[in-house]
Design an enzyme around this catalytic site. Structure first.
Site, PDB file in Angstrom:
ATOM      1  N   HIS A   1     -18.629  15.794   2.404  1.00  0.00           N
ATOM      2  CA  HIS A   1     -18.386  14.664   1.500  1.00  0.00           C
ATOM      3  C   HIS A   1     -19.062  13.379   1.983  1.00  0.00           C
ATOM      4  O   HIS A   1     -19.857  12.786   1.245  1.00  0.00           O
ATOM      5  CB  HIS A   1     -16.890  14.454   1.300  1.00  0.00           C
TER       6      HIS A   1
ATOM      7  N   GLU B   1      -9.354   6.388   7.498  1.00  0.00           N
ATOM      8  CA  GLU B   1      -8.309   6.788   6.548  1.00  0.00           C
ATOM      9  C   GLU B   1      -7.755   8.173   6.848  1.00  0.00           C
ATOM     10  O   GLU B   1      -6.543   8.406   6.709  1.00  0.00           O
ATOM     11  CB  GLU B   1      -8.892   6.762   5.131  1.00  0.00           C
ATOM     12  N   ASP B   2      -8.618   9.108   7.272  1.00  0.00           N
ATOM     13  CA  ASP B   2      -8.214  10.513   7.348  1.00  0.00           C
ATOM     14  C   ASP B   2      -8.249  11.111   8.751  1.00  0.00           C
ATOM     15  O   ASP B   2      -7.959  12.293   8.911  1.00  0.00           O
ATOM     16  CB  ASP B   2      -9.115  11.364   6.440  1.00  0.00           C
TER      17      ASP B   2
ATOM     18  N   ASP C   1     -18.987   7.028  -3.416  1.00  0.00           N
ATOM     19  CA  ASP C   1     -17.855   7.888  -3.081  1.00  0.00           C
ATOM     20  C   ASP C   1     -17.219   8.473  -4.341  1.00  0.00           C
ATOM     21  O   ASP C   1     -16.960   9.676  -4.432  1.00  0.00           O
ATOM     22  CB  ASP C   1     -16.839   7.062  -2.296  1.00  0.00           C
TER      23      ASP C   1
END
Length: 705
Positions: free
Chosen positions: A87, A115-116, A176
């Site tokens: 991604h 964020e992840d 994104d």
């Protein structure tokens, strides 16, 4: 970001855009050999595209960013089963294709790490510097556990504030979202629809305003396929059918190239196909598509002066359609777009639209702010952002609409108000420029009035505005401004002066509406004038004193589910049976005004907290309606139109005829019909009058009648 999963087969693939094999990249990301002296296989694709736009770029920082992203996301998978690292790689490739500089690509590789994964902003700052850290933080979502249902609007608010300081934040977000939309197939249909609607209402307008047409057009097609699959399939069939038929645009491009070659003008002539949504819009507008409606001819030249030389040759050698000419070079659009638009009739009678621009204009038209690189670094200087005197970075690319958005969002009292007002603001997709008497300019949304100009120029001091001069003539504050007008708001000397509730009928900018509402809330008025700060209803039809107030109050045609409320029909959209309608409470709930569902006033009043009430049609069918007839000027036109109206037993309450413009005339009639069922027949009869090419229901602003 990580919220949208991937699908091996995206519903649309943009023609001409190279697409990487995500599964192969995933294998390369996990198992590909990486030597000390070369880039990893997975990032090499991005580096190759990046070097096309920036031959001297330092790729070592991209290698370090990729290695951090790959190790941080290792073990994470997308819902399609692909490694998650595919991604950020795909998002970075999209930006690289648009010509983004190295700092933006570095941040895009890392945009999901904070964020992840366990990576922190401090780590990003220490490894890659303040610039990359700022961009990554700008696109990082707020946690739902902290914000609940407000997480999405507050995330967008945070992102827009960051965009005001660095437009590259929104560039990364748009890329994104594009990749997530391309790979949305494995999501549940209801989640696909929800994401597509947010993309349609917020991201696509932002892409348009930032001039990133390459992303905007593909996002439009992807949303079109999800929200309107039947129309999409029909459009796809039309495009496929046209591709198998004659090629009038190809022939026209050849003729144009020949004309320019003989004139000694060096130019590149291309056929630019329309994307799906554009074809759909043309079909809706024209009914039946011509062979030349599936694309446009694009002429690329070296210098600005060459654009006008090309225009002169085309208008000399072909028959021009004058009404289609637009000069966006002398007067660029508010999103940086520059081009000459024209249309000519070819030897075979086909009308072809032609775009004329320089290669630089074409790059900006496709990539918008992305093509401008780092707006804070001067040529040859290191890419660092310099703070302005007020602590914010001075962004030369910050457009007026973004400054206005940043201004009003600070006053939005809660996430719901911000979210609804943001969507309404972004729906105003055209902008005008008006001049101040001191030589400055104001950028305003189309349809803005003198009230909007006063608040844009003077801020809260505009509370004391008592009138305006437009092009040197005295004008009311409700006067709608046109592109190029000169406006001078007139302020009272009394500092205690304040705005009237009626001003809310005329404003289009959220900043002006919030300022007026705030003043009215702080200065309560007598109850009979309405609830302070509540927008007045646009041009309501008067309520006869004899109307009883019962649990189901009635007018001639409408019934509202509101106890003790008088009901009246709005004059701005003149609803009639069997229109789908809704009711808006006014005067503190003492009355309900009935609007058509598509009336712009409904969205405006919902945006400021009005809650609609259910409305249905009663048994009485007599109605009042406003119709607008567009026609070509000719003798006896007015007499023939009024004869058609009389033949339908309609009574004319009022009528206006605007001065002819380019041989076209606009008539506006307010009519009373004995039976609303006769409205379609009346409109057909008016359309059949020779010279009339369109008759429509009015959607005029308050006070237009």
């Amino acid at each position: 970001m990580s919220a949208e999963a991937t699908s091996p087969g995206a519903p649309i693939r943009r023609r001409g855009r190279p697409r990487i094999d995500l599964r192969r990249l995933g294998r390369a990301a996990l198992f590909g050999p990486v030597s000390r002296d070369r880039l990893p296989d997975a990032i090499a694709h991005v580096a190759e595209v990046h070097r096309v736009h920036h031959p001297d770029a330092d790729l070592s920082v991209l290698q370090r960013a990729y290695l951090l992203a790959e190790t941080s996301h290792r073990g994470q998978m997308r819902k399609s089963g692909e490694p998650f690292i595919t991604h950020p790689l795909a998002v970075t490739l999209i930006l690289a294709e648009l010509g983004a500089e190295t700092t933006t690509l570095t941040a895009s590789l890392l945009h999901d790490t904070v964020e992840d994964t366990e990576v922190t902003l401090d780590q990003v700052r220490e490894e890659f510097g303040e610039e990359v850290c700022y961009l990554v933080d700008g696109v990082t979502k707020l946690e739902k556990v902290d914000y609940g249902a407000a997480a999405e609007p507050e995330t967008f608010r945070k992102m827009l504030v960051a965009t005001g300081d660095d437009v590259r934040v929104m560039s990364i977000k748009l890329a994104d979202r594009l990749h997530n939309m391309r790979t949305l197939g494995v999501m549940r249909p209801e989640k696909q629809a929800r994401i597509a609607k947010v993309t349609r209402d917020v991201l696509i307008p932002l892409a348009e305003r930032l001039g990133v047409q390459a992303l905007k057009t593909e996002l439009e097609d992807l949303v079109f396929a999800i929200l309107h699959p039947e129309e999409y399939a029909r459009t796809e069939a039309l495009i496929t059918e046209a591709a198998d038929g004659p090629d009038p645009l190809g022939a026209m491009a050849g003729n144009v190239a020949s004309v320019l070659r003989e004139a000694g003008i060096s130019a590149e002539v291309l056929v630019r196909p329309r994307h799906f949504v554009s074809v759909h819009r043309v079909r809706i507008k024209r009914g039946e598509l011509r062979g030349s409606d599936f694309g446009r001819v694009l002429v690329l030249v070296g210098e600005d002066a060459d654009c006008y030389a090309v225009l002169g040759e085309l208008h000399t050698c072909f028959t021009p359609v004058i009404s289609e000419f637009k000069d966006f070079i002398a007067a660029p659009k508010f999103n940086l777009y520059q081009s000459l638009h024209t249309a000519v009739v070819g030897p075979d009678g086909e009308v072809a639209e032609i775009l004329i621009r320089t290669h630089r204009m074409h790059k900006v038209a496709e990539a918008g702010v992305v093509a401008l690189g780092n707006p804070y670094a001067s040529e040859g200087a290191p890419q660092t952002a310099e703070p302005a005197d007020d602590g914010e970075r001075a962004d030369p690319t910050r457009p007026g609409w973004l400054s206005r958005l940043l201004q009003w969002q600070q006053s939005a009292p809660d996430p719901d108000t911000f979210w609804t007002t943001l969507r309404a603001d972004l729906a105003q997709d055209r902008e005008i420029t008006v001049f101040r008497t001191d030589g400055g300019t104001l950028g305003l949304p189309a349809g803005a009035s003198c009230v909007d100009a006063a608040y844009a120029q003077h801020g809260d001091a505009a509370h004391a505005c008592i009138g305006a001069r437009v092009n040197g003539r005295l004008a009311t504050l409700s006067t709608v401004l046109k592109d190029g007008d000169t406006v001078q708001p007139l302020l009272a000397e009394d500092p205690a002066s304040g705005p009237s509730p009626d001003w809310l009928d005329h404003v289009r900018t959220p900043a002006a509406r919030i300022a007026i509402t705030g003043w009215l809330d702080a200065h309560p008025q007598p109850a009979e004038t309405g609830r302070p700060g509540e927008p007045a209803d646009p041009d309501p039809q008067p309520v006869p004193p004899s109307v009883p107030r019962t649990a189901r109050a009635r007018t001639a045609t409408a019934v509202a589910e509101r106890p003790d409320a008088a009901v009246r029909l709005a004059g701005c959209c003149t609803p009639v049976p069997p229109d789908e309608v809704t009711g808006i409470p006014v005067r503190g709930g003492a009355a309900v005004t009935v609007h058509r569902l598509e009336c712009p006033a409904v969205a405006r009043m919902e945006a400021v907290g009005r809650t609609p009430v259910a409305v249905s049609w009663g048994e009485e069918q007599a109605c009042r309606v406003t119709l607008v007839a567009e026609s070509f000027g000719r003798p006896r036109l007015l007499a023939d139109l009024t004869e058609a109206i009389a033949g339908a037993d309609a009574a004319v309450i009022s009528a206006t005829v605007e001065p002819p413009s380019e041989q076209r005339v606009r008539h506006t009639y307010t009519l009373r019909l004995p039976d609303a069922a006769g409205l379609p027949a009346l409109m057909r009869a008016m359309r059949e009058v020779p010279g009339v090419y369109d008759v429509s229901r009015a959607q005029h602003p308050a006070g237009a009648l």
